[in-house]
Design a protein around this motif. Structure first.
Motif, PDB file in Angstrom:
ATOM      1  N   GLY A  89       7.822   7.336  13.605  1.00 36.29           N
ATOM      2  CA  GLY A  89       6.735   7.815  14.341  1.00 36.29           C
ATOM      3  C   GLY A  89       5.568   6.693  14.386  1.00 36.29           C
ATOM      4  O   GLY A  89       4.529   6.510  14.783  1.00 36.29           O
ATOM      5  N   LEU A  90       6.108   5.314  14.423  1.00 38.41           N
ATOM      6  CA  LEU A  90       5.466   4.043  14.329  1.00 38.41           C
ATOM      7  C   LEU A  90       5.694   3.429  15.901  1.00 38.41           C
ATOM      8  O   LEU A  90       6.813   3.111  16.269  1.00 38.41           O
ATOM      9  N   GLY A  91       4.647   3.380  16.584  1.00 30.10           N
ATOM     10  CA  GLY A  91       4.790   2.887  17.903  1.00 30.10           C
ATOM     11  C   GLY A  91       4.528   1.259  17.828  1.00 30.10           C
ATOM     12  O   GLY A  91       3.567   0.941  17.019  1.00 30.10           O
ATOM     13  N   LEU A  92       4.962   0.544  18.639  1.00 26.04           N
ATOM     14  CA  LEU A  92       4.898  -1.153  18.435  1.00 26.04           C
ATOM     15  C   LEU A  92       4.598  -1.704  19.878  1.00 26.04           C
ATOM     16  O   LEU A  92       5.213  -1.318  20.808  1.00 26.04           O
ATOM     17  N   LEU A  93       3.371  -2.335  19.885  1.00 28.72           N
ATOM     18  CA  LEU A  93       2.862  -3.046  20.983  1.00 28.72           C
ATOM     19  C   LEU A  93       2.766  -4.366  20.753  1.00 28.72           C
ATOM     20  O   LEU A  93       2.039  -4.990  19.895  1.00 28.72           O
ATOM     21  N   GLY A  94       3.414  -5.312  21.541  1.00 27.74           N
ATOM     22  CA  GLY A  94       3.391  -6.921  21.460  1.00 27.74           C
ATOM     23  C   GLY A  94       3.664  -7.361  19.966  1.00 27.74           C
ATOM     24  O   GLY A  94       3.066  -8.556  19.453  1.00 27.74           O
ATOM     25  N   CYS A  95       4.563  -6.651  19.185  1.00 28.31           N
ATOM     26  CA  CYS A  95       4.900  -7.234  17.999  1.00 28.31           C
ATOM     27  C   CYS A  95       6.287  -8.460  18.055  1.00 28.31           C
ATOM     28  O   CYS A  95       7.019  -8.148  18.597  1.00 28.31           O
ATOM     29  N   VAL A 127       0.946  -1.235  -0.016  1.00 27.27           N
ATOM     30  CA  VAL A 127       0.242  -0.052  -0.018  1.00 27.27           C
ATOM     31  C   VAL A 127       0.859   1.326  -0.020  1.00 27.27           C
ATOM     32  O   VAL A 127       1.755   1.436   0.941  1.00 27.27           O
ATOM     33  N   HIS A 128       0.596   2.253  -0.937  1.00 31.30           N
ATOM     34  CA  HIS A 128       1.227   3.409  -1.025  1.00 31.30           C
ATOM     35  C   HIS A 128       0.413   4.395  -0.639  1.00 31.30           C
ATOM     36  O   HIS A 128      -0.706   4.501  -1.516  1.00 31.30           O
ATOM     37  N   PHE A 129       0.650   5.359   0.199  1.00 25.58           N
ATOM     38  CA  PHE A 129      -0.095   6.457   0.646  1.00 25.58           C
ATOM     39  C   PHE A 129       0.656   7.765   0.002  1.00 25.58           C
ATOM     40  O   PHE A 129       1.878   8.004   0.707  1.00 25.58           O
ATOM     41  N   SER A 130       0.252   8.351  -0.918  1.00 26.70           N
ATOM     42  CA  SER A 130       0.814   9.598  -1.421  1.00 26.70           C
ATOM     43  C   SER A 130       0.262  10.913  -0.834  1.00 26.70           C
ATOM     44  O   SER A 130      -0.491  10.763   0.401  1.00 26.70           O
ATOM     45  N   SER A 131       0.310  11.966  -1.490  1.00 25.18           N
ATOM     46  CA  SER A 131      -0.032  13.243  -0.860  1.00 25.18           C
ATOM     47  C   SER A 131      -1.669  13.291  -0.775  1.00 25.18           C
ATOM     48  O   SER A 131      -2.450  12.604  -1.412  1.00 25.18           O
ATOM     49  N   SER A 132      -1.958  13.780   0.585  1.00 22.61           N
ATOM     50  CA  SER A 132      -3.461  13.979   1.097  1.00 22.61           C
ATOM     51  C   SER A 132      -4.005  12.700   0.968  1.00 22.61           C
ATOM     52  O   SER A 132      -4.958  12.713   0.431  1.00 22.61           O
ATOM     53  N   SER A 182      12.047  -3.192   4.881  1.00 23.47           N
ATOM     54  CA  SER A 182      11.319  -2.639   5.968  1.00 23.47           C
ATOM     55  C   SER A 182       9.906  -3.086   5.977  1.00 23.47           C
ATOM     56  O   SER A 182       9.610  -3.585   5.319  1.00 23.47           O
ATOM     57  N   VAL A 183       9.247  -3.029   7.195  1.00 22.73           N
ATOM     58  CA  VAL A 183       7.841  -3.267   7.227  1.00 22.73           C
ATOM     59  C   VAL A 183       6.975  -2.103   6.999  1.00 22.73           C
ATOM     60  O   VAL A 183       6.017  -2.125   6.230  1.00 22.73           O
ATOM     61  N   ALA A 184       7.727  -0.869   7.110  1.00 16.79           N
ATOM     62  CA  ALA A 184       6.771   0.402   6.916  1.00 16.79           C
ATOM     63  C   ALA A 184       7.948   1.445   6.773  1.00 16.79           C
ATOM     64  O   ALA A 184       8.709   1.656   7.319  1.00 16.79           O
ATOM     65  N   VAL A 185       7.601   2.484   5.697  1.00 15.31           N
ATOM     66  CA  VAL A 185       8.433   3.518   5.390  1.00 15.31           C
ATOM     67  C   VAL A 185       7.369   4.775   5.474  1.00 15.31           C
ATOM     68  O   VAL A 185       6.572   4.986   4.611  1.00 15.31           O
ATOM     69  N   ILE A 186       7.288   5.235   6.659  1.00 15.42           N
ATOM     70  CA  ILE A 186       6.275   6.252   6.761  1.00 15.42           C
ATOM     71  C   ILE A 186       6.646   7.385   7.488  1.00 15.42           C
ATOM     72  O   ILE A 186       7.685   7.381   8.329  1.00 15.42           O
ATOM     73  N   ASP A 193      10.295  -5.989  -1.922  1.00 16.36           N
ATOM     74  CA  ASP A 193      11.510  -5.122  -1.942  1.00 16.36           C
ATOM     75  C   ASP A 193      11.598  -4.203  -1.012  1.00 16.36           C
ATOM     76  O   ASP A 193      12.667  -3.983  -0.012  1.00 16.36           O
ATOM     77  N   ASN A 194      10.501  -3.544  -0.562  1.00 16.29           N
ATOM     78  CA  ASN A 194      10.541  -2.151   0.374  1.00 16.29           C
ATOM     79  C   ASN A 194       9.833  -2.246   1.639  1.00 16.29           C
ATOM     80  O   ASN A 194      10.402  -2.106   2.578  1.00 16.29           O
ATOM     81  N   GLY A 195       8.600  -2.460   1.565  1.00 12.94           N
ATOM     82  CA  GLY A 195       7.878  -2.705   2.768  1.00 12.94           C
ATOM     83  C   GLY A 195       6.279  -2.945   2.534  1.00 12.94           C
ATOM     84  O   GLY A 195       5.858  -2.588   1.518  1.00 12.94           O
ATOM     85  N   VAL A 196       5.706  -3.185   3.549  1.00 12.02           N
ATOM     86  CA  VAL A 196       4.256  -3.404   3.376  1.00 12.02           C
ATOM     87  C   VAL A 196       3.502  -2.109   3.134  1.00 12.02           C
ATOM     88  O   VAL A 196       2.479  -1.871   2.260  1.00 12.02           O
ATOM     89  N   VAL A 197       3.778  -0.809   3.882  1.00 13.14           N
ATOM     90  CA  VAL A 197       3.183   0.264   3.526  1.00 13.14           C
ATOM     91  C   VAL A 197       4.170   1.504   3.570  1.00 13.14           C
ATOM     92  O   VAL A 197       5.328   1.368   4.092  1.00 13.14           O
ATOM     93  N   TYR A 198       4.167   2.152   2.700  1.00  9.30           N
ATOM     94  CA  TYR A 198       4.778   3.286   2.177  1.00  9.30           C
ATOM     95  C   TYR A 198       4.190   4.808   2.000  1.00  9.30           C
ATOM     96  O   TYR A 198       3.063   4.718   1.492  1.00  9.30           O
ATOM     97  N   SER A 199       4.612   5.553   2.687  1.00 15.27           N
ATOM     98  CA  SER A 199       3.975   7.120   2.741  1.00 15.27           C
ATOM     99  C   SER A 199       5.082   8.088   2.492  1.00 15.27           C
ATOM    100  O   SER A 199       6.015   7.994   3.034  1.00 15.27           O
ATOM    101  N   ASP A 200       4.965   9.017   1.670  1.00 19.20           N
ATOM    102  CA  ASP A 200       5.825  10.017   1.430  1.00 19.20           C
ATOM    103  C   ASP A 200       5.658  11.373   1.838  1.00 19.20           C
ATOM    104  O   ASP A 200       6.083  12.291   1.659  1.00 19.20           O
ATOM    105  N   HIS A 201       4.572  11.281   2.872  1.00 15.34           N
ATOM    106  CA  HIS A 201       4.262  12.263   3.782  1.00 15.34           C
ATOM    107  C   HIS A 201       3.641  11.915   5.103  1.00 15.34           C
ATOM    108  O   HIS A 201       3.486  10.681   5.294  1.00 15.34           O
ATOM    109  N   LYS A 202       3.214  12.862   5.827  1.00 20.54           N
ATOM    110  CA  LYS A 202       3.009  12.526   7.252  1.00 20.54           C
ATOM    111  C   LYS A 202       1.469  11.767   7.071  1.00 20.54           C
ATOM    112  O   LYS A 202       0.773  12.327   6.607  1.00 20.54           O
TER     113      LYS A 202
END
Length: 306
Positions: A279-285, A189-194, A240-244, A214-223
């Motif tokens: 910015g990713l918090g992990l609980l019980g992973c 999944v890729h989350f782009s602008s807005s 990575s698991v996520a690039v956020i 190759d890169n991660g489950v989730v990718y976001s190029d903005h907050k």
């Protein structure tokens, strides 16, 4: 005394009587099956005489009326154009396992375009072909994807892409499977602008054990804010698991809860999973790699380092 019920009596096409549960939807119901269906005005209102394609059924629906398209067992469809549901519509696949509806993509287009708000798609197997832009492309708020399989080939490198959602909630993935059997996919999944905050991924599986992701489950190029990843299993992670992107480096913008991850031999260590998950918090992973074979908790030190 009258008895109140959500059941509704309706006389349909050809004089047939239907008793429908209005607790599920007050909109119209349509049926689609490639095996027995025909795209015509006299079809689509009963399972006995269904439409042949999903896109034709959508042309008979009304936006924002909670209309439902039931895609029947053993439906197989190769797209001639992207599927674009109307606002508030639900597309529900029937059947289990190999009898679930299976949609094959087309080069140069997204298979499913979510450009209207509040669309739900359930229980459909989407199979990309080389050159498909995306399996899912979303530009409207509050899409829900449930019990679907998104099967990538080498291209597209991103299964789902969301952008331009300026208001409302982000996407919800529930019990979905992301599958890759060939080398090439970068992200699920890729989350782009807005792309919309407050998205969720619940009880989902990413299975790239054969050729790696190759890169991660989730990718976001903005907050991204308020997102939740929980009860998931991610297999075959090369990097990575996520690039956020975080709003502020020291803040927790979202959480990952009770999720298990497998790192391939390409990655140096389990710690590499977190290098780009700002910015990713992990609980019980839990996480494991090809060397140890045992899943270990991600430590406080590792989590704080990300």
């Amino acid at each position: 005394m009258s008895v109140r019920s959500s059941l509704y009596y309706r006389r349909g096409a050809g004089g047939k009587v239907a008793i429908e549960d209005m607790a599920n939807s007050t909109g119209q119901r349509f049926f689609v099956c490639s095996v027995t269906g025909t795209d015509g005005t006299a079809y689509g209102f009963t399972p006995d005489k269904p439409f042949a394609t999903i896109s034709y059924a959508i042309t008979k629906a009304t936006a924002s009326k909670d209309d439902v398209v039931y895609v029947m067992e053993n439906h197989v469809e190769t797209l001639a154009a992207t599927i674009t549901p109307l606002a508030g519509m639900r597309i529900i696949g029937l059947g289990r396992g190999a009898s679930r509806p299976k949609i094959t993509g087309l080069t140069g287009i997204a298979m499913l375009t979510l450009s209207a708000a509040n669309v739900t798609v359930q229980n459909i197997h989407f199979l990309a072909v080389t050159g498909s832009t995306y399996i899912v492309r979303g530009t409207a708020a509050s899409p829900i994807l449930e019990d679907c399989t998104f099967e990538q080939v080498a291209v597209p490198v991103k299964a789902c892409h969301f952008a331009g959602i300026n208001a409302g909630l982000g996407a919800e993935f529930r019990r979905c499977t992301f599958l890759g059997k060939l080398d090439g996919p970068d992200y699920c999944v890729h989350f782009s602008s807005s792309a919309g905050d407050y998205w969720t991924m619940d009880d989902c599986t990413a299975n790239y054990m054969v050729a790696g992701l190759d890169n991660g489950v989730v990718y976001s190029d903005h907050k991204q804010l308020g997102y939740v990843i929980k009860n998931c299993t991610f297999l075959g992670l090369d990097d990575s698991v996520a690039v956020i992107t975080s709003s502020v480096g020291a803040m927790i913008d979202g959480v990952m809860i009770n999720t298990t991850m497998h790192v391939t031999a390409i990655s140096a260590s389990v710690e590499d999973l977190l290098d780009d998950a700002k910015g990713l918090g992990l609980l019980g992973c839990l996480a494991t790699d090809d060397k140890s074979k045992w899943a270990v908790p991600i430590s406080t030190a590792q989590a704080s380092a990300s």
